[in-house]
Design a protein around this motif. Structure first.
Motif, PDB file in Angstrom:
ATOM      1  N   ASP A 177     -20.005  30.793  87.511  1.00 58.42           N
ATOM      2  CA  ASP A 177     -19.188  29.848  86.742  1.00 58.42           C
ATOM      3  C   ASP A 177     -20.061  28.885  85.947  1.00 58.42           C
ATOM      4  O   ASP A 177     -19.600  28.278  84.975  1.00 58.42           O
ATOM      5  CB  ASP A 177     -18.277  29.042  87.682  1.00 58.42           C
ATOM      6  N   THR A 178     -21.308  28.748  86.337  1.00 54.65           N
ATOM      7  CA  THR A 178     -22.196  27.790  85.656  1.00 54.65           C
ATOM      8  C   THR A 178     -23.307  28.478  84.873  1.00 54.65           C
ATOM      9  O   THR A 178     -24.204  27.806  84.356  1.00 54.65           O
ATOM     10  CB  THR A 178     -22.837  26.848  86.691  1.00 54.65           C
ATOM     11  N   CYS A 179     -23.300  29.820  84.789  1.00 59.10           N
ATOM     12  CA  CYS A 179     -24.347  30.537  84.064  1.00 59.10           C
ATOM     13  C   CYS A 179     -23.793  31.864  83.572  1.00 59.10           C
ATOM     14  O   CYS A 179     -22.686  32.265  83.925  1.00 59.10           O
ATOM     15  CB  CYS A 179     -25.578  30.758  84.952  1.00 59.10           C
ATOM     16  N   ASN A 180     -24.580  32.560  82.751  1.00 63.87           N
ATOM     17  CA  ASN A 180     -24.160  33.830  82.165  1.00 63.87           C
ATOM     18  C   ASN A 180     -25.128  34.922  82.613  1.00 63.87           C
ATOM     19  O   ASN A 180     -26.293  34.935  82.218  1.00 63.87           O
ATOM     20  CB  ASN A 180     -24.151  33.727  80.639  1.00 63.87           C
ATOM     21  N   ALA A 181     -24.645  35.830  83.432  1.00 61.70           N
ATOM     22  CA  ALA A 181     -25.503  36.882  83.985  1.00 61.70           C
ATOM     23  C   ALA A 181     -25.961  37.876  82.929  1.00 61.70           C
ATOM     24  O   ALA A 181     -26.896  38.644  83.162  1.00 61.70           O
ATOM     25  CB  ALA A 181     -24.762  37.615  85.108  1.00 61.70           C
ATOM     26  N   GLU A 182     -25.312  37.889  81.745  1.00 63.61           N
ATOM     27  CA  GLU A 182     -25.671  38.848  80.704  1.00 63.61           C
ATOM     28  C   GLU A 182     -26.683  38.281  79.715  1.00 63.61           C
ATOM     29  O   GLU A 182     -27.166  38.999  78.840  1.00 63.61           O
ATOM     30  CB  GLU A 182     -24.401  39.277  79.941  1.00 63.61           C
ATOM     31  N   ARG A 183     -27.022  37.022  79.818  1.00 58.75           N
ATOM     32  CA  ARG A 183     -27.974  36.418  78.886  1.00 58.75           C
ATOM     33  C   ARG A 183     -29.395  36.921  79.132  1.00 58.75           C
ATOM     34  O   ARG A 183     -29.776  37.206  80.257  1.00 58.75           O
ATOM     35  CB  ARG A 183     -27.961  34.891  79.030  1.00 58.75           C
ATOM     36  N   ASN A 184     -30.155  37.031  78.026  1.00 58.61           N
ATOM     37  CA  ASN A 184     -31.562  37.379  78.159  1.00 58.61           C
ATOM     38  C   ASN A 184     -32.323  36.222  78.787  1.00 58.61           C
ATOM     39  O   ASN A 184     -31.960  35.056  78.606  1.00 58.61           O
ATOM     40  CB  ASN A 184     -32.165  37.713  76.790  1.00 58.61           C
ATOM     41  N   LYS A 227     -37.481  24.624  72.942  1.00 55.04           N
ATOM     42  CA  LYS A 227     -37.402  23.686  71.827  1.00 55.04           C
ATOM     43  C   LYS A 227     -38.736  23.558  71.117  1.00 55.04           C
ATOM     44  O   LYS A 227     -38.805  23.540  69.874  1.00 55.04           O
ATOM     45  CB  LYS A 227     -36.944  22.318  72.333  1.00 55.04           C
ATOM     46  N   GLN A 228     -39.825  23.503  71.895  1.00 53.61           N
ATOM     47  CA  GLN A 228     -41.162  23.371  71.314  1.00 53.61           C
ATOM     48  C   GLN A 228     -41.539  24.585  70.475  1.00 53.61           C
ATOM     49  O   GLN A 228     -42.223  24.464  69.449  1.00 53.61           O
ATOM     50  CB  GLN A 228     -42.182  23.184  72.439  1.00 53.61           C
ATOM     51  N   ASN A 229     -41.090  25.763  70.875  1.00 54.10           N
ATOM     52  CA  ASN A 229     -41.441  26.996  70.177  1.00 54.10           C
ATOM     53  C   ASN A 229     -40.321  27.483  69.257  1.00 54.10           C
ATOM     54  O   ASN A 229     -40.350  28.631  68.813  1.00 54.10           O
ATOM     55  CB  ASN A 229     -41.794  28.086  71.191  1.00 54.10           C
ATOM     56  N   HIS A 230     -39.348  26.601  68.981  1.00 54.93           N
ATOM     57  CA  HIS A 230     -38.268  26.884  68.030  1.00 54.93           C
ATOM     58  C   HIS A 230     -37.492  28.146  68.414  1.00 54.93           C
ATOM     59  O   HIS A 230     -37.181  28.994  67.574  1.00 54.93           O
ATOM     60  CB  HIS A 230     -38.830  27.020  66.614  1.00 54.93           C
ATOM     61  N   MET A 231     -37.195  28.262  69.701  1.00 55.60           N
ATOM     62  CA  MET A 231     -36.400  29.381  70.188  1.00 55.60           C
ATOM     63  C   MET A 231     -34.997  28.893  70.533  1.00 55.60           C
ATOM     64  O   MET A 231     -34.821  27.755  70.977  1.00 55.60           O
ATOM     65  CB  MET A 231     -37.066  30.005  71.424  1.00 55.60           C
ATOM     66  N   PRO A 232     -33.990  29.733  70.319  1.00 58.47           N
ATOM     67  CA  PRO A 232     -32.609  29.302  70.578  1.00 58.47           C
ATOM     68  C   PRO A 232     -32.360  29.077  72.073  1.00 58.47           C
ATOM     69  O   PRO A 232     -32.916  29.773  72.922  1.00 58.47           O
ATOM     70  CB  PRO A 232     -31.772  30.481  70.061  1.00 58.47           C
ATOM     71  N   ILE A 233     -31.527  28.096  72.366  1.00 57.28           N
ATOM     72  CA  ILE A 233     -31.126  27.817  73.743  1.00 57.28           C
ATOM     73  C   ILE A 233     -29.617  28.037  73.829  1.00 57.28           C
ATOM     74  O   ILE A 233     -28.843  27.324  73.182  1.00 57.28           O
ATOM     75  CB  ILE A 233     -31.459  26.369  74.150  1.00 57.28           C
ATOM     76  N   PRO A 234     -29.155  29.030  74.570  1.00 53.90           N
ATOM     77  CA  PRO A 234     -27.719  29.288  74.658  1.00 53.90           C
ATOM     78  C   PRO A 234     -26.993  28.143  75.353  1.00 53.90           C
ATOM     79  O   PRO A 234     -27.558  27.443  76.199  1.00 53.90           O
ATOM     80  CB  PRO A 234     -27.654  30.577  75.480  1.00 53.90           C
ATOM     81  N   LYS A 235     -25.754  27.934  74.966  1.00 54.38           N
ATOM     82  CA  LYS A 235     -24.960  26.887  75.606  1.00 54.38           C
ATOM     83  C   LYS A 235     -24.803  27.165  77.102  1.00 54.38           C
ATOM     84  O   LYS A 235     -24.835  26.249  77.919  1.00 54.38           O
ATOM     85  CB  LYS A 235     -23.588  26.785  74.929  1.00 54.38           C
ATOM     86  N   GLU A 236     -24.588  28.454  77.423  1.00 51.64           N
ATOM     87  CA  GLU A 236     -24.483  28.848  78.826  1.00 51.64           C
ATOM     88  C   GLU A 236     -25.764  29.588  79.191  1.00 51.64           C
ATOM     89  O   GLU A 236     -26.027  30.684  78.705  1.00 51.64           O
ATOM     90  CB  GLU A 236     -23.267  29.744  79.041  1.00 51.64           C
ATOM     91  N   LEU A 237     -26.598  28.994  80.032  1.00 53.03           N
ATOM     92  CA  LEU A 237     -27.902  29.549  80.359  1.00 53.03           C
ATOM     93  C   LEU A 237     -27.778  30.828  81.184  1.00 53.03           C
ATOM     94  O   LEU A 237     -26.773  31.051  81.865  1.00 53.03           O
ATOM     95  CB  LEU A 237     -28.719  28.528  81.145  1.00 53.03           C
ATOM     96  N   PRO A 238     -28.819  31.691  81.123  1.00 51.11           N
ATOM     97  CA  PRO A 238     -28.820  32.873  81.985  1.00 51.11           C
ATOM     98  C   PRO A 238     -28.880  32.474  83.453  1.00 51.11           C
ATOM     99  O   PRO A 238     -29.326  31.377  83.795  1.00 51.11           O
ATOM    100  CB  PRO A 238     -30.081  33.632  81.549  1.00 51.11           C
ATOM    101  N   CYS A 239     -28.438  33.376  84.310  1.00 53.48           N
ATOM    102  CA  CYS A 239     -28.356  33.071  85.739  1.00 53.48           C
ATOM    103  C   CYS A 239     -29.692  33.311  86.437  1.00 53.48           C
ATOM    104  O   CYS A 239     -30.495  34.137  86.000  1.00 53.48           O
ATOM    105  CB  CYS A 239     -27.299  33.947  86.406  1.00 53.48           C
ATOM    106  N   PRO A 240     -29.930  32.613  87.532  1.00 52.95           N
ATOM    107  CA  PRO A 240     -31.119  32.903  88.342  1.00 52.95           C
ATOM    108  C   PRO A 240     -30.965  34.247  89.029  1.00 52.95           C
ATOM    109  O   PRO A 240     -29.857  34.704  89.290  1.00 52.95           O
ATOM    110  CB  PRO A 240     -31.139  31.757  89.348  1.00 52.95           C
ATOM    111  N   ASP A 241     -32.091  34.906  89.309  1.00 50.83           N
ATOM    112  CA  ASP A 241     -32.026  36.210  89.958  1.00 50.83           C
ATOM    113  C   ASP A 241     -32.217  36.127  91.468  1.00 50.83           C
ATOM    114  O   ASP A 241     -32.185  37.145  92.149  1.00 50.83           O
ATOM    115  CB  ASP A 241     -33.062  37.164  89.363  1.00 50.83           C
ATOM    116  N   ASN A 242     -32.424  34.928  91.983  1.00 52.94           N
ATOM    117  CA  ASN A 242     -32.552  34.733  93.435  1.00 52.94           C
ATOM    118  C   ASN A 242     -33.682  35.560  94.049  1.00 52.94           C
ATOM    119  O   ASN A 242     -33.548  36.106  95.135  1.00 52.94           O
ATOM    120  CB  ASN A 242     -31.226  35.082  94.139  1.00 52.94           C
ATOM    121  N   CYS A 243     -34.792  35.670  93.330  1.00 46.94           N
ATOM    122  CA  CYS A 243     -35.914  36.455  93.830  1.00 46.94           C
ATOM    123  C   CYS A 243     -36.662  35.688  94.910  1.00 46.94           C
ATOM    124  O   CYS A 243     -36.820  34.480  94.836  1.00 46.94           O
ATOM    125  CB  CYS A 243     -36.884  36.789  92.704  1.00 46.94           C
TER     126      CYS A 243
END
Length: 380
Positions: A169-176, A201-217
């Motif tokens: 609910d707080t992240c997107n599992a399909e995000r890169n 931000k420093q490297n001018h890369m896009p930041i999605p509104k909904e961040l990718p999910c952690p993989d719990n490794c």
């Protein structure tokens, strides 16, 4: 590593129970299940508070190495490897694991010599000569099992699994995954979000509104290409253990594709080439240094983040008789990587050269699934 096996029985589940075990343990131990079963009615004088398990399909796990000398649960040959067994090419003695069950039978299967092996998914059991064990009394005598079977299991490609994110609910599992700065490697997963956003931000890369999910490794592996020169190149392999327990006799298998035959040496690990093409190299800790310790608290637990267990080594390769290698373009990175037999998830693109090095390159392959390294082992 856990294995799920059915109970010993000849014609279906007949209510047999595991009274004791050596070398392994069951995940659930509930005396009430035993008392309310057929076993509770048949063995009326048995102390079920000491019985290991009465389930029809118990989940059984290997004991950790620190229990191998335990007088009650250990003292068994080849036991207690915490589920990690090495390939035979690395160490034949450590390529097997064993556990022993004491099973109480129920009518009509009371004949002690009429034992039937469990139906393993990994391979058909083969009846072998009864195993021998040191006598539990400590006397110089040998005890023989009533019957023994041998089962061969091979690692197979795992099926695709759903996202292991805790809360989608707080992240997107399909995000890169997002890139991470080098200094984030020693920061616990849950504290990496700020670094990932700042680096993007420093490297001018896009930041999605909904961040990718952690993989719990639980284990992450960093592959750092150190140098690239005319006749050869070097890399540094670093293993981070974010679990709260140690891995003994760990191993890492790295498939380097066409750069693999150029492998020369590793300086802080043992290594074994995999024939016939020698493109895959297996690494393990040196004798006395094969313990990958678990995560520990920082200097000040209230302020400092937890610190993972870590082992690393530099690895050297030659380019002789290998034409067309492009080390920074991808040939300097593994095409497959395994930790303790489990295939790791690899990044889908490679970082660029560091602008601060003229004669060589220094690249850091560390990606983040919101707050976790991507180049990592997926573990339950």
């Amino acid at each position: 590593m856990s294995v799920r096996i059915p109970m010993f029985s000849c014609s279906g589940m007949r209510g047999e129970i595991i009274n004791t075990m050596r070398g392994a343990y069951t995940h659930k131990r509930d005396p009430s299940e035993c008392l309310n079963s057929k076993a509770g009615q048949y063995y009326k004088d048995l102390d079920f508070s000491q019985v290991m398990n009465c389930q029809k399909k118990p989940a059984i796990s290997d004991l950790p190495p620190e229990r191998k000398d335990d007088n009650v649960t250990g003292k068994l040959p080849y036991c207690c490897k915490n589920g990690t067994i090495l390939p035979p090419i690395m160490d034949p003695w450590k390529a097997r694991s064993m556990f022993q069950l004491q099973v109480f039978k129920l009518p009509p299967d009371l004949n002690k010599t009429a034992l039937c092996p469990p139906q393993y998914k990994c391979g058909p059991p083969v009846r072998i000569d009864p195993s021998s064990f040191p006598d539990s009394s400590g006397l110089p005598a040998i005890t023989y099992a009533i019957a023994s079977w041998q089962v061969v299991c091979n690692i197979t490609k795992p099926k695709a699994q759903a996202s292991r994110c805790c809360d989608t609910d707080t992240c997107n599992a399909e995000r890169n995954p997002l890139l991470l700065p080098p200094d984030a490697l020693l920061v616990p997963f849950e504290n990496r979000t700020l670094q990932a956003k700042a680096w993007a931000k420093q490297n001018h890369m896009p930041i999605p509104k909904e961040l990718p999910c952690p993989d719990n490794c639980g284990v992450s592996i960093n592959w750092h290409v150190n140098t690239d020169y005319r006749d050869g190149w070097t890399a540094r392999l670093t293993i981070f253990n974010w679990r709260d327990f140690a891995f003994e006799d760990w191993f890492v298998a790295v498939d380097m594709d066409k750069a693999g035959p150029g492998y020369e040496n590793v300086y802080s690990f043992n290594s074994t080439r995999v024939p016939p093409n020698n493109r895959t190299v297996m690494f393990q800790g040196l004798p006395g240094l094969n313990y990958l310790v678990g995560q520990v608290n920082g200097t000040n637990p209230l302020r400092d983040p937890a610190v993972p267990g870590k082992q690393q080594s530099v690895i050297s390769f030659t380019k002789k008789n290998i034409h067309g290698l492009n080390i920074p373009g991808g040939d300097g990175f593994p095409t497959k990587l395994f930790f303790n037999g489990e295939e790791c998830a690899l990044p889908k693109h490679f970082p660029k050269k560091s602008s601060g090095h003229r004669r060589g390159i220094s690249v850091l392959m560390s990606l983040v699934f919101a707050v976790a390294v991507a180049f990592a082992l997926m573990m339950d």
